[in-house]
Design an enzyme around this catalytic site. Structure first.
Site, PDB file in Angstrom:
ATOM      1  N   GLU A 216     -49.390  20.378 -24.221  1.00 42.57           N
ATOM      2  CA  GLU A 216     -48.975  20.331 -25.626  1.00 42.57           C
ATOM      3  C   GLU A 216     -49.363  19.048 -26.349  1.00 42.57           C
ATOM      4  OE1 GLU A 216     -47.471  22.686 -27.644  1.00 42.57           O
ATOM      5  OE2 GLU A 216     -47.955  24.006 -25.973  1.00 42.57           O
TER       6      GLU A 216
ATOM      7  N   SER B 215      15.137  42.008 -28.345  1.00 45.32           N
ATOM      8  CA  SER B 215      16.181  40.980 -28.204  1.00 45.32           C
ATOM      9  C   SER B 215      15.650  39.556 -28.202  1.00 45.32           C
ATOM     10  CB  SER B 215      16.974  41.229 -26.922  1.00 45.32           C
ATOM     11  OG  SER B 215      17.709  42.436 -27.032  1.00 45.32           O
TER      12      SER B 215
END
Length: 633
Positions: free
Chosen positions: A84, A357
């Site tokens: 590259e 409850s």
């Protein structure tokens, strides 16, 4: 005339130079800052992290596992540079020799075998620019590359590039690509595998070995040849390597793997509270959360086994769990169901169910804060008030009960009478102040949890008791960071004293008795005190236990998505709460609850507003403890 034309020519050139310089300066000033490039994330991505920094979910084109340059094999780094950007360490952002060399080599090969852009230019394009093919974009790319070379080291540029470069088949960065193509960590890659990865950047979709093995192999061999020209490998190694077949062992990208999916789902639903729709749409966000991965793993296992084992015997097909730290409001674990793949409905935050409850704790907390003593007694006998007729579990009555025992054994008729004495308004206000966000209406049935809530808000309200009466909102997001590394949100919640400490200590002591000898005994932890409350809605459609120790509040819900009755009991929820907490507390020090103050001669902190019923009627209790006026089946 000659002087005139020379003057005009000189003036024209001067104007052009000045204008060009002005445009250059303007272009230079328009370049973005690159100081925070190290934290860059792509547009359209979302990364969610646990409290320990581990990624639990990613969406969009994101790099799952970033790696330090020192941990990347040197051969892999050299392979990328060879193909590259051979003069990477020599140029200052743009390589003019490389552009000419690439042009010549591509003409000779009649193919794109080398790119003209340097690694620095490629990085600038990936981070700051689009793929528009114009002279202005190329000029900005070059200028950015020069700027990056001035402000970043070569090592920093390489590390960033190798972590975010797209390498095909959904892989971003070399670590992800090693997994996608070869199912191995980057440290175990062979030379040919490294060359394969290094050959992908120019056309990752075309050269991906999962798409075209022959093209990938040809590209790999070009990389090996370039490494040989650079003196990185010998001719013998090249000859041996190019004859090797393309051996693959594919895996799905790790960014598609989701850990703690229900928690991640909760976080995504919370995001709009803290950032604008425009920021969400742009993406590139990293979310740092409160998730404790160990707690979450324990919670997921407990919920799965609760459904598979207890659910098959007791007729429920889903369960949910929330665990949080009372003093900070941080949600440490959230499980919204048995299997996220089969059902994404998050029962911890989306399911509105009757709390049964468990709501009694707010009734008794309001009564204690209004000056009632826990030893105050009430008639435990058949009751009808304004046409409403609550019934105890099993339809049995004890004749006379203190508030202490009535809460411990979850006596319904006493809870309704306490509600009548303290009043609708004080109870509703206290419940909301403690963390209940859902609507609660002033009805007698409110005492028995007839108005729907979700598990997270109910657990948050009990966490207020664990925090000695201080409410802090439950939350899972600590920080939100944009793609430039800027913190755009950081949690800074302040606690609020909504129930005085003395009343809180008394209520906690009462809820300890629920676990010691009452309906929540299945939640008992042998080495430390536990306070909590069971809850069962009508026909056992919902089974709850919400409990806490000083450092952790946890809620468990069991039930059916279609709201069918179960044939279970809330003790099963308490048992699964115990299984979760027994593992979680192994690394938490034992801590006692605050000592309860004197019950009597306390100054009320809440004003009672008793309900004035139109009529009230008490029944008689038969020898079997049931309503004497009600026929037995």
């Amino acid at each position: 005339m000659k002087k005139l034309w020379l003057g005009l020519g000189f003036s024209g050139i001067t104007i052009i130079v000045i204008y060009g310089g002005w445009q250059w300066r303007k272009l230079e000033q328009s370049l973005p800052e690159i100081a925070d490039i190290s934290s860059y994330t792509r547009d359209g991505t979302l990364t969610i992290k646990a409290a320990d920094g581990k990624i639990i979910q990613q969406t969009g084109p994101a790099t799952r596992e970033k790696i330090k340059l020192k941990n990347i094999p040197p051969t892999l780094i050299k392979a990328f540079i060879a193909i590259e950007d051979r003069r990477f360490y020599e140029h200052t952002g743009v390589d003019y020799q490389g552009i000419i060399r690439a042009l010549i080599n591509n003409l000779i090969a009649r193919d794109v075998v080398q790119g003209g852009s340097t690694i620095t230019q490629q990085l600038a394009r990936m981070v700051f620019l689009d793929m528009e093919k114009t002279i202005w974009r190329k000029l900005r790319e070059a200028m950015l590359a020069w700027k990056m070379e001035k402000e970043l080291s070569k090592q920093e540029i390489l590390e960033l590039y190798l972590n975010i470069v797209y390498l095909g088949s959904g892989a971003y960065g070399v670590t992800d690509a090693a997994w996608v193509y070869f199912s191995k960590p980057i440290s175990e890659l062979t030379l040919t595998e490294m060359a394969t990865l290094a050959g992908l950047p120019p056309a990752p979709s075309q050269y991906s070995p999962l798409v075209n093995q022959e093209a990938a192999k040809r590209r790999r061999n070009i990389v090996l040849a370039e490494m040989g020209k650079a003196g990185l490998i010998s001719d013998k190694v090249i000859r041996m390597s190019i004859t090797q077949p393309m051996t693959l062992q594919p895996s799905s990208p790790k960014r598609l793997i989701v850990e703690a999916p229900y928690f991640a789902n909760y976080i995504q639903k919370e995001l709009p509270k803290y950032v604008s729709p425009e920021i969400l749409a742009a993406g590139g966000l990293t979310i740092e959360t409160t998730l404790d991965r160990r707690w979450q793993e324990i919670g997921e296992k407990v919920i799965q086994e609760a459904v598979d084992i207890d659910g098959s015997r007791q007729g429920f097909d889903q369960a949910a769990l929330v665990a949080m730290v009372p003093n900070t409001g941080e949600v440490k674990a959230l499980v919204g169901g048995r299997d996220f793949v089969k059902s994404e409905f998050n029962r911890a935050i989306q399911a509105q169910r009757q709390p049964g409850s468990t709501f009694k704790s707010f009734v008794y907390a309001a009564a204690v804060a209004a000056g009632f003593a826990p030893t105050d007694g009430y008639r435990d006998m058949p009751l009808t008030v304004d046409g409403y007729q609550p019934k105890n579990y099993g339809k049995k009555y004890g004749g006379w009960r203190s508030m202490i025992d009535s809460l411990a054994y979850s006596v319904n008729v006493v809870a309704v009478q306490v509600l009548m004495d303290v009043g609708f308004e004080p109870v509703i206000k206290l419940a909301h102040d403690m963390g209940i966000q859902s609507e609660i209406k002033a009805t007698y049935s409110m005492a028995l949890g007839s108005w729907e809530v979700n598990l997270l808000e109910l657990t948050n309200a009990y966490a207020t008791l664990a925090a000695q009466g201080k409410y802090i909102p439950a939350h899972g997001i600590k920080r939100i960071i944009n793609q430039n590394g800027e913190v755009i949100y950081e949690s800074n919640f302040k606690s609020e004293q909504v129930l005085d400490k003395d009343s809180t200590a008394i209520v906690t002591w009462m809820l300890e008795n629920v676990v010691k000898y009452g309906s929540g005994s299945s939640a008992y932890l042998y080495d430390r005190p536990v306070a909590g409350k069971t809850g069962t809605s009508e026909e056992a459609r919902d089974l709850w236990f919400i409990g806490y120790i000083p450092q952790v509040a946890t809620g468990v819900w069991l039930g059916n998505d279609n709201n069918d009755p179960t044939w279970g009991a809330s003790s099963t929820a308490a048992y699964n709460w115990q299984l979760f907490m027994d593992e979680v507390v192994k690394d938490i020090a034992v801590e006692d609850f605050p000592e309860k103050p004197d019950f009597y001669d306390r100054k009320p902190t809440i004003e009672a507003k008793p309900v004035q019923p139109k009529w009230i009627k008490y029944g008689n209790i038969g020898p079997d403890g049931r309503d004497a006026n009600e026929k037995n089946d």
